[in-house]
Design an enzyme around this catalytic site. Sequence first.
Site, PDB file in Angstrom:
ATOM      1  N   SER A 192      12.750   6.377   7.286  1.00 27.22           N
ATOM      2  CA  SER A 192      12.365   6.026   8.651  1.00 27.22           C
ATOM      3  C   SER A 192      12.882   4.632   8.971  1.00 27.22           C
ATOM      4  O   SER A 192      12.791   3.719   8.148  1.00 27.22           O
ATOM      5  CB  SER A 192      10.834   6.065   8.760  1.00 27.22           C
ATOM      6  OG  SER A 192      10.417   5.820  10.082  1.00 27.22           O
ATOM      7  N   SER A 214      12.598   5.532  14.736  1.00 28.10           N
ATOM      8  CA  SER A 214      11.412   5.099  15.483  1.00 28.10           C
ATOM      9  C   SER A 214      11.867   4.621  16.847  1.00 28.10           C
ATOM     10  O   SER A 214      12.282   3.480  17.010  1.00 28.10           O
ATOM     11  CB  SER A 214      10.712   3.967  14.723  1.00 28.10           C
ATOM     12  OG  SER A 214      10.260   4.452  13.481  1.00 28.10           O
ATOM     13  N   LEU A 215      11.794   5.495  17.812  1.00 30.80           N
ATOM     14  CA  LEU A 215      12.362   5.183  19.132  1.00 30.80           C
ATOM     15  C   LEU A 215      11.319   4.531  20.054  1.00 30.80           C
ATOM     16  O   LEU A 215      11.479   3.422  20.502  1.00 30.80           O
ATOM     17  CB  LEU A 215      12.952   6.438  19.764  1.00 30.80           C
ATOM     18  CG  LEU A 215      13.895   6.159  20.928  1.00 30.80           C
ATOM     19  CD1 LEU A 215      15.184   5.508  20.447  1.00 30.80           C
ATOM     20  CD2 LEU A 215      14.231   7.429  21.706  1.00 30.80           C
ATOM     21  N   HIS A 216      10.267   5.261  20.343  1.00 29.99           N
ATOM     22  CA  HIS A 216       9.104   4.763  21.091  1.00 29.99           C
ATOM     23  C   HIS A 216       9.350   4.456  22.568  1.00 29.99           C
ATOM     24  O   HIS A 216       8.393   4.226  23.313  1.00 29.99           O
ATOM     25  CB  HIS A 216       8.475   3.540  20.414  1.00 29.99           C
ATOM     26  CG  HIS A 216       8.132   3.758  18.969  1.00 29.99           C
ATOM     27  ND1 HIS A 216       7.407   4.841  18.535  1.00 29.99           N
ATOM     28  CD2 HIS A 216       8.444   3.045  17.851  1.00 29.99           C
ATOM     29  CE1 HIS A 216       7.270   4.776  17.214  1.00 29.99           C
ATOM     30  NE2 HIS A 216       7.906   3.705  16.781  1.00 29.99           N
ATOM     31  N   GLY A 243       7.186  -1.967   5.602  1.00 31.40           N
ATOM     32  CA  GLY A 243       8.557  -2.429   5.467  1.00 31.40           C
ATOM     33  C   GLY A 243       9.584  -1.611   6.214  1.00 31.40           C
ATOM     34  O   GLY A 243       9.344  -0.463   6.606  1.00 31.40           O
ATOM     35  N   GLU A 244      10.748  -2.225   6.420  1.00 33.15           N
ATOM     36  CA  GLU A 244      11.913  -1.560   6.998  1.00 33.15           C
ATOM     37  C   GLU A 244      12.890  -1.388   5.837  1.00 33.15           C
ATOM     38  O   GLU A 244      13.602  -2.312   5.442  1.00 33.15           O
ATOM     39  CB  GLU A 244      12.502  -2.424   8.121  1.00 33.15           C
ATOM     40  CG  GLU A 244      13.868  -2.000   8.625  1.00 33.15           C
ATOM     41  CD  GLU A 244      13.913  -0.595   9.234  1.00 33.15           C
ATOM     42  OE1 GLU A 244      12.915  -0.124   9.809  1.00 33.15           O
ATOM     43  OE2 GLU A 244      14.985   0.040   9.111  1.00 33.15           O
ATOM     44  N   GLU A 274       0.837  -1.198   0.000  1.00 32.64           N
ATOM     45  CA  GLU A 274       0.000   0.000   0.000  1.00 32.64           C
ATOM     46  C   GLU A 274       0.873   1.248   0.000  1.00 32.64           C
ATOM     47  O   GLU A 274       1.990   1.238   0.530  1.00 32.64           O
ATOM     48  CB  GLU A 274      -0.898   0.013   1.247  1.00 32.64           C
ATOM     49  CG  GLU A 274      -1.946  -1.073   1.199  1.00 32.64           C
ATOM     50  CD  GLU A 274      -2.865  -1.110   2.417  1.00 32.64           C
ATOM     51  OE1 GLU A 274      -4.071  -1.246   2.220  1.00 32.64           O
ATOM     52  OE2 GLU A 274      -2.375  -1.002   3.558  1.00 32.64           O
ATOM     53  N   ASN A 290      -2.140   4.666  16.651  1.00 35.39           N
ATOM     54  CA  ASN A 290      -3.289   4.288  15.841  1.00 35.39           C
ATOM     55  C   ASN A 290      -3.667   2.855  16.175  1.00 35.39           C
ATOM     56  O   ASN A 290      -2.792   2.007  16.319  1.00 35.39           O
ATOM     57  CB  ASN A 290      -2.942   4.393  14.352  1.00 35.39           C
ATOM     58  CG  ASN A 290      -2.675   5.838  13.954  1.00 35.39           C
ATOM     59  OD1 ASN A 290      -3.520   6.702  14.150  1.00 35.39           O
ATOM     60  ND2 ASN A 290      -1.488   6.099  13.440  1.00 35.39           N
ATOM     61  N   CYS A 341       2.338  -2.537  15.549  1.00 37.14           N
ATOM     62  CA  CYS A 341       2.242  -2.172  14.128  1.00 37.14           C
ATOM     63  C   CYS A 341       1.624  -3.321  13.341  1.00 37.14           C
ATOM     64  O   CYS A 341       2.091  -4.460  13.425  1.00 37.14           O
ATOM     65  CB  CYS A 341       3.639  -1.846  13.591  1.00 37.14           C
ATOM     66  SG  CYS A 341       3.667  -1.534  11.810  1.00 37.14           S
ATOM     67  N   CYS A 398       7.324  -5.189  15.293  1.00 32.38           N
ATOM     68  CA  CYS A 398       6.905  -4.307  16.400  1.00 32.38           C
ATOM     69  C   CYS A 398       5.456  -4.659  16.751  1.00 32.38           C
ATOM     70  O   CYS A 398       4.593  -4.690  15.880  1.00 32.38           O
ATOM     71  CB  CYS A 398       7.021  -2.842  15.988  1.00 32.38           C
ATOM     72  SG  CYS A 398       8.712  -2.384  15.510  1.00 32.38           S
TER      73      CYS A 398
HETATM   74  N1  SAH Z   1      10.027   0.417   9.395  1.00 33.55           N
HETATM   75  C1  SAH Z   1      10.043   1.859   9.455  1.00 33.55           C
HETATM   76  C2  SAH Z   1       8.809   2.493   8.818  1.00 33.55           C
HETATM   77  C3  SAH Z   1       7.576   2.093   9.536  1.00 33.55           C
HETATM   78  S1  SAH Z   1       6.156   3.046   9.747  1.00 33.55           S
HETATM   79  C4  SAH Z   1      10.136   2.311  10.892  1.00 33.55           C
HETATM   80  O1  SAH Z   1       9.844   1.515  11.778  1.00 33.55           O
HETATM   81  O2  SAH Z   1      10.507   3.434  11.135  1.00 33.55           O
HETATM   82  C5  SAH Z   1       6.495   4.629  10.235  1.00 33.55           C
HETATM   83  C6  SAH Z   1       6.249   4.950  11.700  1.00 33.55           C
HETATM   84  O3  SAH Z   1       4.972   4.562  12.192  1.00 33.55           O
HETATM   85  C7  SAH Z   1       7.264   4.272  12.586  1.00 33.55           C
HETATM   86  O4  SAH Z   1       7.775   5.204  13.490  1.00 33.55           O
HETATM   87  C8  SAH Z   1       6.401   3.262  13.302  1.00 33.55           C
HETATM   88  O5  SAH Z   1       6.985   2.866  14.512  1.00 33.55           O
HETATM   89  C9  SAH Z   1       5.131   4.020  13.481  1.00 33.55           C
HETATM   90  N2  SAH Z   1       3.998   3.170  13.842  1.00 33.55           N
HETATM   91  C10 SAH Z   1       3.877   1.847  13.650  1.00 33.55           C
HETATM   92  N3  SAH Z   1       2.695   1.413  14.138  1.00 33.55           N
HETATM   93  C11 SAH Z   1       2.068   2.490  14.641  1.00 33.55           C
HETATM   94  C12 SAH Z   1       0.800   2.672  15.255  1.00 33.55           C
HETATM   95  N4  SAH Z   1      -0.039   1.659  15.448  1.00 33.55           N
HETATM   96  N5  SAH Z   1       0.469   3.922  15.644  1.00 33.55           N
HETATM   97  C13 SAH Z   1       1.304   4.961  15.439  1.00 33.55           C
HETATM   98  N6  SAH Z   1       2.508   4.853  14.846  1.00 33.55           N
HETATM   99  C14 SAH Z   1       2.890   3.617  14.464  1.00 33.55           C
END
Ligand code: SAH
Length: 373
Positions: free
Chosen positions: A221, A244-246, A187-188, A114, A323, A141, A138
């Site tokens: 990213s 993407s730290l989180h 994807g990564e 997508e 989300n 996700c 993750c």
């Molecule tokens: N693989 C890459 C791109 C992924 S998506 C990465 O991880 O960075 C881009 C961003 O959306 C990333 O920061 C990911 O962690 C975040 N993301 C993934 N699932 C999410 C969710 N359910 N709600 C909000 N952000 C999310």
Amino acid sequence: MSEPSTRPVPGQLTFTAPRRGKPPRHLADLTLAERGEVVGELGEKPFRAKQLSTHYFEHLTADPEQMTDLPKAARARLSENLLPPLLTPVRTQSADRGDTLKTLWRLHDGALVESVLMHYRQRSTVCISSQAGCGMNCPFCATGQAGLTRNMSTAEIVDQVVRAMAAVTERHGGDRRALNVVFMGMGEALANYKAAIGAIRRMTDPAPEGLGMSARGITMSTVGLVPAIDKLAAEGVPVTLALSLHAPDDGLRDELVPINTRWKVGEALDAARRYFEVTGRRVSIEYALIRDINDQAWRADLLGDMLNARGRGWVHVNPIPLNPTPGSKWTASDPAVEAEFVHRLRAHGVPTTVRDTRGSDIDGACGQLAAAP
Ligand code: SAH
């Protein structure tokens, strides 16, 4: 039809994509010189490569009927060999009164991906995929939960941008600079490094070799693949880096972003800081705010301290309200908790902007792309 990948067990990382039939060769996989060679092998004059490239990267078309500067017989032969259809639209869903458009594409082998095109007043952003599925697992996700089906080719990645560019030039009165690209779809991308850097080169190569975009309009990213971040920094194409730290602490990040079991928070932040030093581009830290999981004020303070320990003015933070994804027990933080998190970071002098989440009602927002048919 592609076999769906198997769901990974918690914490499992998948780096090697299953081997599958290669997508057909496309001019976006090749440099202009390589295209010239292929054209020569097909018995055509090498300058036809430039004409073909101009149609694709400048006129944004792969339709042989429109290539009136090419002899009719050559048109068919050249486009069959260098402009095969790579992405077939399955369906487009729209949200935000038509300003957000999510398209599901079928690849040559039936794999599904997508991309999401978001229109703003002056500019548009396309969020592109680099793999069918993802191996980084993750737990919050949807893509990560579905596992990795396969890597995409350079041309499959680029074609998403070319199609978005066609839509954008119509919308913004022919201004191609109005398009930004973020590798934030499925994807990564740094785990599919060769194809991803190939795509970045095709986007930034001057026309007709590529799209002639500015590197600063492109954001890569990553979950934090440290060696790949350093490699990207050395490419001489200063795209924006998003990490993407989180979570600022290893205990929690090991769970939320399983790659943390390989490269720790400190190592990922050091790599991000080096990226800034080499490229001069300010790095973004992505932080999905998950209620009662990673949204505590002390974690905001710890994050602020860890960023400041590596200098000032090199980084900004993008909190993203989580989300919802199917099967996940987690939800977005309370608005007051989110506000406090932002406030704490700003109090540390760290520029912080909450990401607006577009397209969540069509499962088109961050982390929601699952490419369900
Ligand atoms: N693989 C890459 C791109 C992924 S998506 C990465 O991880 O960075 C881009 C961003 O959306 C990333 O920061 C990911 O962690 C975040 N993301 C993934 N699932 C999410 C969710 N359910 N709600 C909000 N952000 C999310």
